[in-house]
Scaffold this active site. Structure first.
Site, PDB file in Angstrom:
ATOM      1  N   GLY A 183       6.096  -5.008  -2.511  1.00  0.00           N
ATOM      2  CA  GLY A 183       5.514  -4.324  -3.670  1.00  0.00           C
ATOM      3  C   GLY A 183       4.628  -3.163  -3.261  1.00  0.00           C
ATOM      4  N   SER A 189      11.717  -1.346   6.827  1.00  0.00           N
ATOM      5  CA  SER A 189      11.484  -2.757   6.519  1.00  0.00           C
ATOM      6  C   SER A 189      12.360  -3.649   7.381  1.00  0.00           C
ATOM      7  CB  SER A 189      11.766  -3.021   5.043  1.00  0.00           C
ATOM      8  OG  SER A 189      11.672  -4.393   4.773  1.00  0.00           O
ATOM      9  N   HIS A 207       8.457 -10.652   0.637  1.00  0.00           N
ATOM     10  CA  HIS A 207       7.932 -11.880   0.064  1.00  0.00           C
ATOM     11  C   HIS A 207       7.243 -11.701  -1.290  1.00  0.00           C
ATOM     12  CE1 HIS A 207       7.769 -16.109   0.351  1.00  0.00           C
ATOM     13  NE2 HIS A 207       6.468 -16.148   0.152  1.00  0.00           N
ATOM     14  N   THR A 208       7.015 -10.476  -1.702  1.00  0.00           N
ATOM     15  CA  THR A 208       6.542 -10.260  -3.071  1.00  0.00           C
ATOM     16  C   THR A 208       7.480 -10.969  -4.052  1.00  0.00           C
ATOM     17  OG1 THR A 208       5.561  -8.114  -2.508  1.00  0.00           O
ATOM     18  CG2 THR A 208       6.106  -8.479  -4.813  1.00  0.00           C
ATOM     19  N   PHE A 230      -5.453 -17.640 -16.100  1.00  0.00           N
ATOM     20  CA  PHE A 230      -5.279 -17.865 -14.671  1.00  0.00           C
ATOM     21  C   PHE A 230      -6.589 -18.365 -14.092  1.00  0.00           C
ATOM     22  CE2 PHE A 230      -2.441 -16.772 -11.049  1.00  0.00           C
ATOM     23  CZ  PHE A 230      -1.246 -16.991 -11.691  1.00  0.00           C
ATOM     24  N   HIS A 279      15.070  -2.784  10.050  1.00  0.00           N
ATOM     25  CA  HIS A 279      14.497  -2.159  11.237  1.00  0.00           C
ATOM     26  C   HIS A 279      13.132  -2.797  11.451  1.00  0.00           C
ATOM     27  CE1 HIS A 279      17.619   0.802  10.742  1.00  0.00           C
ATOM     28  NE2 HIS A 279      17.146   1.582  11.695  1.00  0.00           N
ATOM     29  N   GLN A 335      -6.901 -18.203   2.226  1.00  0.00           N
ATOM     30  CA  GLN A 335      -6.827 -18.928   0.962  1.00  0.00           C
ATOM     31  C   GLN A 335      -5.798 -20.054   1.002  1.00  0.00           C
ATOM     32  OE1 GLN A 335      -5.237 -17.174  -2.971  1.00  0.00           O
ATOM     33  NE2 GLN A 335      -7.438 -17.377  -3.273  1.00  0.00           N
ATOM     34  N   HIS A 372      -3.764 -22.561  -1.342  1.00  0.00           N
ATOM     35  CA  HIS A 372      -3.371 -22.744  -2.742  1.00  0.00           C
ATOM     36  C   HIS A 372      -3.353 -24.241  -3.007  1.00  0.00           C
ATOM     37  CE1 HIS A 372      -1.291 -22.504  -6.526  1.00  0.00           C
ATOM     38  NE2 HIS A 372      -1.324 -21.196  -6.486  1.00  0.00           N
ATOM     39  N   LEU A 377       5.627 -23.064  -3.381  1.00  0.00           N
ATOM     40  CA  LEU A 377       4.528 -22.922  -4.334  1.00  0.00           C
ATOM     41  C   LEU A 377       4.903 -23.401  -5.732  1.00  0.00           C
ATOM     42  CD1 LEU A 377       1.654 -21.655  -4.725  1.00  0.00           C
ATOM     43  CD2 LEU A 377       2.873 -19.791  -5.804  1.00  0.00           C
ATOM     44  N   GLU A 402       0.098 -21.418 -10.165  1.00  0.00           N
ATOM     45  CA  GLU A 402      -1.108 -21.645 -10.937  1.00  0.00           C
ATOM     46  C   GLU A 402      -0.842 -21.493 -12.426  1.00  0.00           C
ATOM     47  OE1 GLU A 402      -4.385 -20.035  -8.929  1.00  0.00           O
ATOM     48  OE2 GLU A 402      -5.330 -19.333 -10.746  1.00  0.00           O
ATOM     49  N   ARG A 415      -9.250 -21.316  -6.613  1.00  0.00           N
ATOM     50  CA  ARG A 415      -8.388 -22.042  -5.686  1.00  0.00           C
ATOM     51  C   ARG A 415      -9.149 -22.769  -4.594  1.00  0.00           C
ATOM     52  NH1 ARG A 415      -3.599 -17.527  -5.431  1.00  0.00           N
ATOM     53  NH2 ARG A 415      -2.921 -17.980  -7.542  1.00  0.00           N
ATOM     54  N   HIS A 423      -1.887 -19.887   1.718  1.00  0.00           N
ATOM     55  CA  HIS A 423      -1.214 -19.067   0.730  1.00  0.00           C
ATOM     56  C   HIS A 423      -1.418 -17.580   0.950  1.00  0.00           C
ATOM     57  CE1 HIS A 423       0.553 -18.200  -3.110  1.00  0.00           C
ATOM     58  NE2 HIS A 423      -0.541 -17.684  -3.608  1.00  0.00           N
ATOM     59  N   TYR A 424      -2.633 -17.181   1.282  1.00  0.00           N
ATOM     60  CA  TYR A 424      -2.957 -15.762   1.214  1.00  0.00           C
ATOM     61  C   TYR A 424      -4.048 -15.423   2.220  1.00  0.00           C
ATOM     62  CZ  TYR A 424      -4.125 -11.261  -0.836  1.00  0.00           C
ATOM     63  OH  TYR A 424      -4.328  -9.915  -1.035  1.00  0.00           O
ATOM     64  N   ARG A 445      -9.698 -14.541  -3.020  1.00  0.00           N
ATOM     65  CA  ARG A 445      -8.976 -13.738  -3.997  1.00  0.00           C
ATOM     66  C   ARG A 445      -8.727 -14.547  -5.264  1.00  0.00           C
ATOM     67  NH1 ARG A 445      -3.016 -13.282  -5.294  1.00  0.00           N
ATOM     68  NH2 ARG A 445      -2.926 -15.247  -4.184  1.00  0.00           N
ATOM     69  N   LEU A 446      -8.865 -13.920  -6.388  1.00  0.00           N
ATOM     70  CA  LEU A 446      -8.474 -14.582  -7.626  1.00  0.00           C
ATOM     71  C   LEU A 446      -6.972 -14.436  -7.814  1.00  0.00           C
ATOM     72  CD1 LEU A 446     -11.167 -13.871 -10.323  1.00  0.00           C
ATOM     73  CD2 LEU A 446     -10.978 -15.720  -8.677  1.00  0.00           C
TER      74      LEU A 446
HETATM   75  C1  FAD Z   1       4.657 -18.071  -3.216  1.00  0.00           C
HETATM   76  C2  FAD Z   1       3.682 -16.983  -3.525  1.00  0.00           C
HETATM   77  C3  FAD Z   1       3.292 -16.763  -4.835  1.00  0.00           C
HETATM   78  C4  FAD Z   1       2.376 -15.761  -5.156  1.00  0.00           C
HETATM   79  N1  FAD Z   1       2.037 -15.571  -6.468  1.00  0.00           N
HETATM   80  C5  FAD Z   1       1.176 -14.581  -6.770  1.00  0.00           C
HETATM   81  C6  FAD Z   1       0.824 -14.327  -8.128  1.00  0.00           C
HETATM   82  O1  FAD Z   1       1.286 -15.006  -9.036  1.00  0.00           O
HETATM   83  N2  FAD Z   1      -0.017 -13.318  -8.401  1.00  0.00           N
HETATM   84  C7  FAD Z   1      -0.534 -12.533  -7.419  1.00  0.00           C
HETATM   85  O2  FAD Z   1      -1.273 -11.612  -7.735  1.00  0.00           O
HETATM   86  N3  FAD Z   1      -0.208 -12.735  -6.130  1.00  0.00           N
HETATM   87  C8  FAD Z   1       0.624 -13.745  -5.790  1.00  0.00           C
HETATM   88  N4  FAD Z   1       0.937 -13.967  -4.458  1.00  0.00           N
HETATM   89  C9  FAD Z   1       0.448 -13.058  -3.448  1.00  0.00           C
HETATM   90  C10 FAD Z   1       1.282 -11.793  -3.440  1.00  0.00           C
HETATM   91  O3  FAD Z   1       2.586 -12.078  -3.871  1.00  0.00           O
HETATM   92  C11 FAD Z   1       1.376 -11.171  -2.073  1.00  0.00           C
HETATM   93  O4  FAD Z   1       0.107 -11.000  -1.566  1.00  0.00           O
HETATM   94  C12 FAD Z   1       2.050  -9.822  -2.147  1.00  0.00           C
HETATM   95  O5  FAD Z   1       3.303  -9.933  -2.744  1.00  0.00           O
HETATM   96  C13 FAD Z   1       2.183  -9.151  -0.802  1.00  0.00           C
HETATM   97  O6  FAD Z   1       2.916  -7.952  -0.989  1.00  0.00           O
HETATM   98  P1  FAD Z   1       3.056  -6.874   0.148  1.00  0.00           P
HETATM   99  O7  FAD Z   1       3.779  -5.736  -0.424  1.00  0.00           O
HETATM  100  O8  FAD Z   1       1.730  -6.633   0.735  1.00  0.00           O
HETATM  101  O9  FAD Z   1       3.906  -7.610   1.257  1.00  0.00           O
HETATM  102  P2  FAD Z   1       5.366  -8.267   1.234  1.00  0.00           P
HETATM  103  O10 FAD Z   1       5.965  -8.328  -0.091  1.00  0.00           O
HETATM  104  O11 FAD Z   1       5.243  -9.516   2.016  1.00  0.00           O
HETATM  105  O12 FAD Z   1       6.205  -7.225   2.024  1.00  0.00           O
HETATM  106  C14 FAD Z   1       6.039  -7.005   3.396  1.00  0.00           C
HETATM  107  C15 FAD Z   1       7.058  -6.002   3.815  1.00  0.00           C
HETATM  108  O13 FAD Z   1       6.775  -5.583   5.136  1.00  0.00           O
HETATM  109  C16 FAD Z   1       7.931  -5.636   5.889  1.00  0.00           C
HETATM  110  N5  FAD Z   1       7.561  -5.890   7.270  1.00  0.00           N
HETATM  111  C17 FAD Z   1       6.734  -6.828   7.747  1.00  0.00           C
HETATM  112  N6  FAD Z   1       6.655  -6.756   9.082  1.00  0.00           N
HETATM  113  C18 FAD Z   1       7.449  -5.736   9.458  1.00  0.00           C
HETATM  114  C19 FAD Z   1       7.808  -5.157  10.695  1.00  0.00           C
HETATM  115  N7  FAD Z   1       7.339  -5.626  11.854  1.00  0.00           N
HETATM  116  N8  FAD Z   1       8.655  -4.123  10.707  1.00  0.00           N
HETATM  117  C20 FAD Z   1       9.173  -3.638   9.547  1.00  0.00           C
HETATM  118  N9  FAD Z   1       8.871  -4.142   8.361  1.00  0.00           N
HETATM  119  C21 FAD Z   1       8.023  -5.177   8.317  1.00  0.00           C
HETATM  120  C22 FAD Z   1       8.760  -6.718   5.286  1.00  0.00           C
HETATM  121  O14 FAD Z   1      10.108  -6.523   5.557  1.00  0.00           O
HETATM  122  C23 FAD Z   1       8.463  -6.530   3.819  1.00  0.00           C
HETATM  123  O15 FAD Z   1       9.317  -5.558   3.279  1.00  0.00           O
HETATM  124  C24 FAD Z   1       1.840 -14.976  -4.127  1.00  0.00           C
HETATM  125  C25 FAD Z   1       2.214 -15.189  -2.812  1.00  0.00           C
HETATM  126  C26 FAD Z   1       3.115 -16.191  -2.501  1.00  0.00           C
HETATM  127  C27 FAD Z   1       3.470 -16.435  -1.082  1.00  0.00           C
END
Ligand code: FAD
Ligand code: SF4
Ligand code: FES
Lengths: 158, 292, 602
Positions: free
Chosen positions: C15, C37, C45-46, C117, C156, C231, C233, C243, C246, C288, C356-357, C391-392
């Site tokens: 995201g 990515s 994982h978003t 929430f 990559h 954090q 969960h 998960l 919440e 949490r 979780h976080y 984090r909330l």
């Molecule tokens: C099960 C779960 C449920 C959640 N629910 C909520 C919620 O309801 N509300 C909320 O606000 N938050 C929630 N969170 C937290 C939130 O989803 C995450 O903190 C957030 O999505 C992280 O997004 P990001 O873009 O930072 O990373 P990610 O979405 O994890 O993306 C990381 C990116 O980096 C890339 N990457 C990583 N390492 C490398 C590398 N070495 N080389 C190239 N690319 C790489 C990956 O390929 C990926 O594309 C939840 C988390 C989890 C695990």
């Protein structure tokens, strides 16, 4: 278990240049060597779903033969009594009888499988729900029944 | 695309004959009672033979099956079993995975010939085995269970999977209203996780190499049916095309295998219907082509 | 070695990375934006986030309340200038997603619906059923395809940053599909690689969440901040850690111990709210950290339920009824049925806390700039100052897009005004970096899977829900030992394409660095705050000594260098953090004093 063939081959395949990459530098040589499986000619026998599909498709061929036969009959009727009688006698031919029976079965197969598939084509939304598949299919059977009745009474009235 | 220590199935493993446990010796967690081939009771478990397709482009010209003996318990998914093999028997075994909760779409494999998500399929349902694990059908195999997704990524881009607005429909500030009824019109088609199971199930994908395929067409229909979108006209020439929707002969297997209930077969048939309508409209009233 | 030049390189297609890419492209369409990515972006994982994303809408709510909830939820370790910026822009970004096609759940009249929430005093969490992250990610990814100036390097893996005179000048990545390294030269680099939950044995994260970006930035000289705040969960499935959102509790689910008793009322979260009418900040809607801690106490007291996958409590949703569950929480119903064989409409779901976080991460300011010129960081890998010590829920998804946009704009501006020129010495450096990683293939004696498992267990025991000095010291020693063993790590696989044996071993290296920082940051913090809770004499918050961010700097040998720096406080001075009935009085006392003062960036 099987073992590796052990043959170590130099990578083939050309370098990929930047379809996705913005660079201007020449691409490094790829080590890709994908294996491309081919679809078997008998794929339609592979599982139940494919076989059902194949049957649905084949059924139309048989129905096609049957329709062809009817058209021949019409042409004969048009030509005169003699050729009409020839066509009628042809109908008692065992081969033709088999074909006709098969055609009845196959047209049933064709109709039911198509009716079964119609909910995918016709989707009726009511509020936040779709009309259940059952009703869409049922409507088709109902239409078929009405149509058959009309034909029946029309023929009966002759 | 990696492995981890998570989800080790419990019991004593024995490497299949000839398989070298590489790295440290295979880990032997506390022994549990074995019940080979038991149905999925609350405490089922045992060992199973996995027959995994191997293909390493730097070594082999053609794929072959390699056997692994793997311990399992009730909650062991097929993905868990594969990671167990990678951690304990064969580090070079290669497969994609990430979320292990059936939402990232990485782990599609052919399990005994059927396309399935590895993390959502359980060994208990294949006991006593053997279980054959192969890469998704109708795809080029890059290595072991990893297939080539680039053709799909190209189809995805081609169908313009984003909201297209036009001058006649300015976007309201701060956002659109959309009733639950309007959401239902496309909701199901927005659930696709791009797992490619439908491509593996579709014979036409294997036969017609330029077919957009079920998921890509579904995405086009998803936006066409979204009340916020005005791009149906722009997507029409992509769908109404030799490699667009027409290679589909309505086998219907895509919808059967879809793990998310997306029903791509329905989306494609509706696209055909809409295309035919647009075509008829053009025929009757040439150049009025308003599509929607 | 193949070299690519781009203006803005974004590492991560989750995201945060995708939002940054679009913002960069919008800022200046002339610039080349490259998203790198290690998985196809829609696998990030978003995609797994379930519950929702915060943004103030409607008359009953206010920015001040969102601000106050966030600051008190973070136990006053939040940088308040960042929180202020965030709450002011969250709803705007939610609407942006709406216009891009995100299927937010609606009211019957077509307006946005919001849910309750944990830790939030008002319903303000936007949701798309219980697949919010999935819908946000796919909307962002699909919309990004519209931009001609955004290109991607999918699958990559980034290995290390390349710096030139202290400024980041690019990144070395490995093309898994073709099997060769690539040097990406860039005018600006945005790190958006997500969290590091996989360092723990029990976690809700996907296999790719290994802290690579944190480790890369850390090695390049950027400090990691507040890493001790991990954090937990309260509701993951036992065993797998999957998960259970919440959102379940937001909709009215309750937590029961072995005796069917709503035990949270014994831990300062009561009085008990009637079943079927959840109340914000009470009972199951407490934050949490408090809920996870309550579980721990119940477990100590022997009041948890034994399952084949470990101790658990029950999350009871039965009173919500099948129809409501299927409409609001369809994925939860499916997950419960698939992974624990339970129909939530008929039986309670066994749950337990899981990591979780990462509240901490690469230190940035409100502009997402790190202390290393040319490097920005955003998303879970960053510590923007928003989350403080805890984090909330639903603030993270919103952060991805609010600060993702800032990161894209800032990086684009920098790349436009100060592009990095090609230099042959840089290329040589990149080549050398690639070589140090490539040489790992086919070498070593220590099985990486084993190190990884021992690492996960060590962190669970030393820096879990509750901590003591002795346990932390033991874990610190274990991590050292594992790092030592890692120098001999074994990579069996030598195939150049899709070498996941090698790739995951590199990830393990990052995990070890991150774990080292977590445990050393935790050791030094002699207080209890947010998700860092000690049992050994430092059981309360100590604002005198520790109202400060922990900063960990990389040192080539030895343990991380730990220092502290002040928290930015604008309008809401530290007060007691309380929930339930106690929270009511505390809230009144702690409301932001001077709301006119926007607490602008300092
Ligand atoms: C099960 C779960 C449920 C959640 N629910 C909520 C919620 O309801 N509300 C909320 O606000 N938050 C929630 N969170 C937290 C939130 O989803 C995450 O903190 C957030 O999505 C992280 O997004 P990001 O873009 O930072 O990373 P990610 O979405 O994890 O993306 C990381 C990116 O980096 C890339 N990457 C990583 N390492 C490398 C590398 N070495 N080389 C190239 N690319 C790489 C990956 O390929 C990926 O594309 C939840 C988390 C989890 C695990
Ligand atoms: S339509 Fe279904 S089977 Fe096809 S890719 Fe999407 S989720 Fe997978
Ligand atoms: S691992 Fe994500 S779908 Fe299976």
């Amino acid at each position: 278990m099987s073992t590796s063939t052990g043959a170590r081959q130099e990578p083939t395949g050309a370098g990929r240049t930047g379809a996705r990459s913005p660079g201007r530098m020449p691409a490094a040589e790829t080590h890709r060597r994908p294996y491309r499986p081919t679809t078997k000619r008998t794929w339609f026998l592979a599982n139940r779903e494919y076989r059902a599909y194949a049957l649905r498709e084949v059924s139309s061929v048989v129905v096609g033969f049957f329709v062809f036969n009817l058209v021949v009959g019409l042409v004969c009727l048009h030509r005169g009594l003699e050729s009409w009688q020839w066509w009628v006698s042809l109908q008692t031919n065992p081969l033709n009888l088999t074909l006709t029976v098969l055609a009845v079965v196959m047209s049933l197969v064709h109709a039911t499988t198509w009716f079964q598939a119609t909910p995918k084509i016709i989707r009726i939304q009511r509020g936040t729900r779709y009309v259940a598949d059952f009703w869409v299919v049922a409507q088709h059977y109902l239409l078929l029944a009405v149509f058959a009745a009309v034909v029946y009474f029309w023929l009966g009235g002759l | 695309m990696t492995e981890s220590s998570h989800g080790h199935p419990g019991a004593g493993a024995s490497a299949a004959d000839g398989v070298q446990p590489v790295g440290a010796t295979a880990e032997q967690p506390e022994p549990r009672p074995r019940r080979d081939g038991a149905a999925a009771g609350p405490e089922a478990g045992g060992t199973i033979t996995l027959q995994v397709l191997r293909y390493r482009p730097d070594r082999e010209d053609a794929p072959y099956l390699q056997d692994f003996e793997v311990p399992w318990r009730t909650e062991t998914s097929v993905l868990d079993a594969l990671t167990w093999v990678k951690d304990n028997l064969e580090p070079s075994l290669t497969f994609r995975w990430s979320c292990r909760m059936a939402i990232c779409g990485s782990c599609g494999f052919m399990l005994n010939g059927e396309p399935k998500l590895g993390c959502e399929s359980f060994v208990r349902d294949y006991a006593p085995g053997p279980l054959r694990i192969e890469p998704l059908a109708n795809h080029a195999v890059e290595r072991d269970l990893v297939v080539d997704l680039e053709p799909f990524m190209a189809s995805l881009r081609a169908v313009q999977p984003y909201v297209i607005s036009d001058d006649r429909h300015p976007v309201p500030e701060p956002g659109n209203r959309q009733t639950p009824e309007q959401m239902v019109a496309y909701g199901q088609y927005s659930q696709c996780i791009n797992c490619m199971l439908c491509y593996a199930a579709c014979p036409q994908v294997g036969l017609a190499t330029d077919f957009l395929g079920p998921a890509a067409v579904t995405l086009a229909v998803r936006y066409n049916k979204d009340s916020r979108d005005h791009g149906a006209d722009s997507r029409l020439p992509i769908l109404d095309n030799e490699g667009g929707i027409w290679p589909c002969t309505f086998v219907g297997a895509c919808s059967t295998v879809c793990p998310k209930g997306v029903d791509p077969a329905a989306a494609i048939q509706q696209a055909k219907g809409a295309t035919a309508q647009a075509w008829a409209a053009e025929f009757i009233l040439p150049h009025r082509g308003e599509g929607r | 070695m193949q070299t690519l030049r781009t203006d803005v390189a974004i590492i991560g297609g989750g995201g945060a990375g995708l939002r940054a890419a679009m913002a960069a492209a919008d800022t200046d369409p002339q610039l080349q934006v490259l998203v790198i990515s290690k998985v196809y972006p829609m696998r990030s994982h978003t995609v797994a986030a379930e519950g929702g994303s915060a943004g103030v809408v409607g008359e009953d709510d206010s920015l001040d309340r969102h601000f106050a909830d966030t600051v008190s939820g973070g136990d006053w370790l939040c940088d308040q200038d960042v929180v202020r910026y965030f709450v002011e822009h969250a709803a705007e970004e939610m609407y942006q997603l709406e216009r891009w096609g995100c299927p937010w759940s609606r009211r019957p009249n077509g307006e946005i619906n919001v849910r309750r929430f944990g830790g939030m005093s008002q319903p303000r969490t936007w949701f798309a059923a219980d697949k919010t992250g999935f819908h946000m990610l796919h909307t962002l990814f699909q919309t990004s395809l519209k931009y001609p100036s955004i290109s991607r390097l999918d699958e990559h893996q980034a290995l290390d940053l390349v710096t030139s005179n202290g400024r980041v000048a690019g990144v070395v990545v490995y093309n898994q599909r073709d099997g060769y390294p690539v040097f990406v030269e860039a005018g600006a680099v945005v790190m958006a690689t997500g969290g590091a939950g996989r360092v723990y044995a029990q976690n809700t994260n996907g296999s790719i969440v290994t802290g690579d970006g944190m480790a890369m930035a850390y090695r390049a000289g950027a400090p990691l901040r507040d890493m001790e705040f991990v954090q937990f969960h309260p509701t993951g499935l036992p065993g797998s850690g999957i998960l259970i959102t919440e959102g379940c509790r937001g909709e009215g689910g309750v937590l029961l111990n072995k005796d069917g008793y709503r035990y949270l009322q014994d831990y300062g979260l009561g009085p008990e709210t009637p079943i079927g009418s959840p109340q914000n900040k009470y009972m199951e809607l407490g934050p949490r950290d408090r809920l996870s801690q309550a579980f721990w106490h119940e477990q100590q007291a022997g009041r948890t339920i034994s399952t084949p996958q470990g101790e658990a409590v029950h999350l009871d949703l039965r009173h919500l009824g099948r129809k409501y569950l299927e409409e609001r929480l369809p994925m939860i119903c499916h997950l419960a049925e698939q992974y624990v064989g339970i129909d939530p409409a008929r039986d309670p779901i066994p749950v337990r806390p899981a990591v979780h976080y990462m509240n901490g991460g690469i230190e940035t300011d409100v502009t997402t700039a790190t202390s290393v010129p040319g490097l920005f960081a955003v998303g879970e890998c960053a510590s923007s100052g928003l989350h403080g010590a805890n984090r909330l829920g639903s603030n993270s998804l919103a952060e991805l897009v609010v600060l993702g946009k800032v990161a894209g704009q800032q990086a684009a501006a920098l790349a436009a005004e100060d592009p990095v020129g090609a230099s042959s010495s840089l290329r040589q450096e990149a080549q050398d970096i690639a070589a140090t990683y490539l040489v790992m293939m086919g070498r070593g004696t220590e099985a990486p899977a084993r190190i990884r498992r021992e690492l996960g267990e060590a962190l669970e025991s030393g820096v879990g829900i509750f901590r003591t000095g002795d346990d932390m010291a033991a874990t610190a020693r274990t991590v050292r030992e594992l790092k030592e063993r890692y120098t001999q790590v074994q990579v069996v696989d030598t195939c150049p394409v899709y070498n996941t044996d090698w790739a995951s071993t590199i990830e393990l290296g990052a995990m070890l660095d991150v774990a080292d920082v977590i445990v050393h940051s935790a050791l030094r913090r002699q207080e209890s705050r947010g998700s860092h809770t000690r049992l050994d004499g430092f059981t309360s918050r100590d604002d005198e000594r520790f109202l400060a961010h922990t900063r960990a700097h990389f040192r080539a040998s030895g343990v991380p260098e730990i220092s502290y720096h002040p928290v930015t406080i604008t309008t809401m001075p530290p007060a007691q953090r309380a929930y339930g009935a106690a929270g009511k009085t505390a809230d009144a006392a702690a409301a932001p004093r001077n709301t006119e003062d926007q607490g602008a960036a300092q």
